[in-house]
Design an enzyme around this catalytic site. Structure first.
Site, PDB file in Angstrom:
ATOM      1  CD  GLU A  92       4.616  -8.203   3.292  1.00  0.00           C
ATOM      2  OE1 GLU A  92       5.292  -7.992   4.296  1.00  0.00           O
ATOM      3  OE2 GLU A  92       3.836  -7.374   2.821  1.00  0.00           O
ATOM      4  CB  CYS A 105      -4.661 -11.884   1.955  1.00  0.00           C
ATOM      5  SG  CYS A 105      -4.350 -10.524   0.839  1.00  0.00           S
ATOM      6  CB  CYS A 112       1.598  -4.298  -8.655  1.00  0.00           C
ATOM      7  SG  CYS A 112       0.113  -4.202  -9.678  1.00  0.00           S
ATOM      8  CB  CYS A 116      -3.165   1.870  -7.533  1.00  0.00           C
ATOM      9  SG  CYS A 116      -3.954   0.786  -8.719  1.00  0.00           S
ATOM     10  CB  CYS A 119      -1.532   0.289  -3.994  1.00  0.00           C
ATOM     11  SG  CYS A 119      -0.933  -1.396  -3.805  1.00  0.00           S
ATOM     12  CB  CYS A 342      -6.216  -3.467   2.121  1.00  0.00           C
ATOM     13  SG  CYS A 342      -7.477  -4.636   2.359  1.00  0.00           S
TER      14      CYS A 342
HETATM   15  N1  SAH Z   1      -4.218  -5.829  -7.705  1.00  0.00           N
HETATM   16  C1  SAH Z   1      -5.461  -6.256  -7.246  1.00  0.00           C
HETATM   17  C2  SAH Z   1      -5.381  -7.049  -5.963  1.00  0.00           C
HETATM   18  C3  SAH Z   1      -4.445  -6.578  -4.892  1.00  0.00           C
HETATM   19  S1  SAH Z   1      -4.848  -5.112  -4.021  1.00  0.00           S
HETATM   20  C4  SAH Z   1      -6.410  -5.090  -7.090  1.00  0.00           C
HETATM   21  O1  SAH Z   1      -5.968  -3.958  -7.165  1.00  0.00           O
HETATM   22  O2  SAH Z   1      -7.609  -5.331  -6.944  1.00  0.00           O
HETATM   23  C5  SAH Z   1      -6.195  -5.604  -2.964  1.00  0.00           C
HETATM   24  C6  SAH Z   1      -7.105  -4.456  -2.571  1.00  0.00           C
HETATM   25  O3  SAH Z   1      -6.451  -3.563  -1.661  1.00  0.00           O
HETATM   26  C7  SAH Z   1      -7.543  -3.627  -3.752  1.00  0.00           C
HETATM   27  O4  SAH Z   1      -8.901  -3.310  -3.713  1.00  0.00           O
HETATM   28  C8  SAH Z   1      -6.716  -2.396  -3.558  1.00  0.00           C
HETATM   29  O5  SAH Z   1      -7.260  -1.313  -4.235  1.00  0.00           O
HETATM   30  C9  SAH Z   1      -6.704  -2.236  -2.059  1.00  0.00           C
HETATM   31  N2  SAH Z   1      -5.657  -1.338  -1.584  1.00  0.00           N
HETATM   32  C10 SAH Z   1      -4.473  -1.080  -2.143  1.00  0.00           C
HETATM   33  N3  SAH Z   1      -3.767  -0.199  -1.409  1.00  0.00           N
HETATM   34  C11 SAH Z   1      -4.550   0.121  -0.349  1.00  0.00           C
HETATM   35  C12 SAH Z   1      -4.356   0.971   0.782  1.00  0.00           C
HETATM   36  N4  SAH Z   1      -3.224   1.637   0.970  1.00  0.00           N
HETATM   37  N5  SAH Z   1      -5.347   1.029   1.685  1.00  0.00           N
HETATM   38  C13 SAH Z   1      -6.489   0.306   1.524  1.00  0.00           C
HETATM   39  N6  SAH Z   1      -6.705  -0.507   0.480  1.00  0.00           N
HETATM   40  C14 SAH Z   1      -5.750  -0.610  -0.453  1.00  0.00           C
HETATM   41 FE1  SF4 Z   2      -1.372  -3.251  -8.216  1.00  0.00          FE
HETATM   42 FE2  SF4 Z   2      -1.806  -2.224  -5.817  1.00  0.00          FE
HETATM   43 FE3  SF4 Z   2      -3.117  -1.269  -7.934  1.00  0.00          FE
HETATM   44 FE4  SF4 Z   2      -3.710  -3.710  -6.995  1.00  0.00          FE
HETATM   45  S1  SF4 Z   2      -3.981  -1.760  -5.924  1.00  0.00           S
HETATM   46  S2  SF4 Z   2      -3.396  -3.110  -9.143  1.00  0.00           S
HETATM   47  S3  SF4 Z   2      -1.656  -4.366  -6.299  1.00  0.00           S
HETATM   48  S4  SF4 Z   2      -0.892  -1.171  -7.606  1.00  0.00           S
END
Ligand code: SAH
Ligand code: SF4
Length: 387
Positions: A92, A105, A112, A116, A119, A342
């Site tokens: 996306e 974005c 990934c 996390c 996420c 996000c």
């Molecule tokens: N992998 C990279 C970039 C993609 S995620 C990273 O982790 O930085 C982009 C941002 O969205 C990151 O700061 C991530 O921590 C945040 N993010 C991920 N899942 C989220 C969620 N469910 N709600 C709010 N922010 C989230």
């Molecule tokens: Fe990967 Fe999501 Fe963690 Fe970013 S926030 S490193 S996209 S798992």
């Protein structure tokens, strides 16, 4: 005969390709401009290129976008596209208009591997890295689609954030040529301050990015201490907070901005307590790092088992940081109605890493806040999606 997709190249790459066809560098520059500044994909259209070159290109090259599976437009003007990247994978990209700014974005991977907790991309697991052409194609398509859609002749996208699906610094070799294309005056001409790489903290690659292609850096911190960050962002076990902050310090010597942005996703009862804010303040003071904090209200999805911090707690947290002299903003959630916020970017990922099983086995973090005055633990209020 298979042809080469010219979106794979930055200008140096395109010049090398043209050289193989017996063409000088200035021809590559002309071609690069046609593709990126004008959105052309048909070589016959490129009338200031010699006919002989156009004919050579027609048999050796192509300019190919990613097929669009769906497009959703939010009431706030946010547009989300789902692109097909083959083999059942889809990624996306999201366009977010705000005043005279237009931010795209962009995704860097199908899925990934970092995994996390909070996420949804992380929960989907990992399929593969995107190619340079697939990263650049998101910008190429969005910019030229939006010019038509919004009936504009000038540039629509002024900022790019690598905050879509994937960890950009785990796809470094494909990322850098794409960043160079974004920055190139013969292509999108974005300033280094307006291209942001967001990372969960791949320390060695932060150093390489500083040396090869410094752009604005956002680091997803999410926790003020290692035990909590180990749980939320598993990469922390490899690159703990102290090492990460040292890499951030080193990056600042190259960075186009004189601060690092720390992203901090606010999770109810997990990382949003006054003591967490205090620990962050101490961390910033003890390292002396020049930074800003961007608090992101968690965007919930069912499998996470996590809740969004209530707004008053987010504001109190922001105040605690601000009062300590740390510039802090709270991110506005955009595109909620189309799941474009996000961490909600999910696409389709043919997971090769058994993410769901891994997630299920992971230790569960504290889900309920310990209220400051209460001796008993009261359950957090339910959080509904959207505002
Ligand atoms: N992998 C990279 C970039 C993609 S995620 C990273 O982790 O930085 C982009 C941002 O969205 C990151 O700061 C991530 O921590 C945040 N993010 C991920 N899942 C989220 C969620 N469910 N709600 C709010 N922010 C989230
Ligand atoms: Fe990967 Fe999501 Fe963690 Fe970013 S926030 S490193 S996209 S798992």
């Amino acid at each position: 005969m298979t042809t080469v997709n010219l979106l794979e190249f930055d200008l140096d790459g395109l010049a090398a390709f043209c050289e193989k066809l017996g063409e000088k560098r200035f021809r590559a520059t002309q071609l690069f401009r046609w593709i990126h500044q004008r959105g052309a994909s048909d070589f016959a259209q490129m009338t200031d290129l010699a006919k002989s070159l156009r004919e050579k290109l027609a048999t050796t090259a192509r300019v190919e976008a990613l097929p669009v599976i769906t497009q959703h437009e939010s009431t706030d003007g946010t547009i989300k596209w789902l692109f097909d990247v083959g083999d059942g994978n889809a990624v996306e990209a999201v366009f977010i208009p705000e005043g005279d700014r237009g931010t795209l974005c962009v995704s860097s991977q199908a899925g990934c591997a970092v995994g996390c907790r909070f996420c949804s991309t992380g929960h989907q697991g990992f399929s593969r890295n995107l190619r340079t052409g697939e990263i650049t194609a998101q910008l190429w398509f969005a910019e030229h689609f939006l010019r038509q859609h919004l009936k504009r002749d000038d540039r629509v996208i002024s900022n790019v954030v690598m905050m879509g699906m994937g960890e950009p610094l785990q796809n470094y070799s494909a990322l850098v040529p794409s960043l160079r294309t974004m920055l190139d005056d013969n292509a999108y001409g974005l300033s280094r301050r307006r291209v942001t790489v967001s990372t969960s903290g791949v320390v060695p690659m932060i150093d390489r990015l500083g040396a090869d292609c410094p752009v604005a850096l956002a680091v997803s911190l999410h926790a003020p201490n290692d035990p909590l960050r180990d749980d939320l962002v598993p990469l922390n076990r490899k690159y703990p907070i102290a090492e990460l902050l040292e890499a951030c310090q080193r990056y600042l010597a190259h960075a186009p901005r004189d601060f690092i942005t720390f992203e901090y996703c606010m999770l109810d009862g997990v990382n949003d307590q006054p003591e967490h804010a205090q620990q962050l303040v101490e961390l910033v003071r003890s390292t002396g790092i020049s930074c800003k904090f961007n608090l992101i209200p968690f965007n919930p999805f069912p499998a996470s088992g996590l809740l969004r911090s209530p707004q008053p707690r987010v504001l109190a947290f922001a105040k605690a940081l601000s009062d300590a002299g740390i510039v802090t903003t709270v991110r506005k959630t955009r595109g909620d109605d189309i799941d474009a916020a996000c961490g909600q970017l999910a696409g389709d990922v043919k997971d090769r890493t058994h993410a769901a099983e891994r997630m299920a086995q992971r230790r569960t973090v504290v889900l309920h806040p310990v209220r400051a005055t209460a001796s008993k633990v009261s359950p957090a209020p339910p959080v509904t999606q959207g505002h």
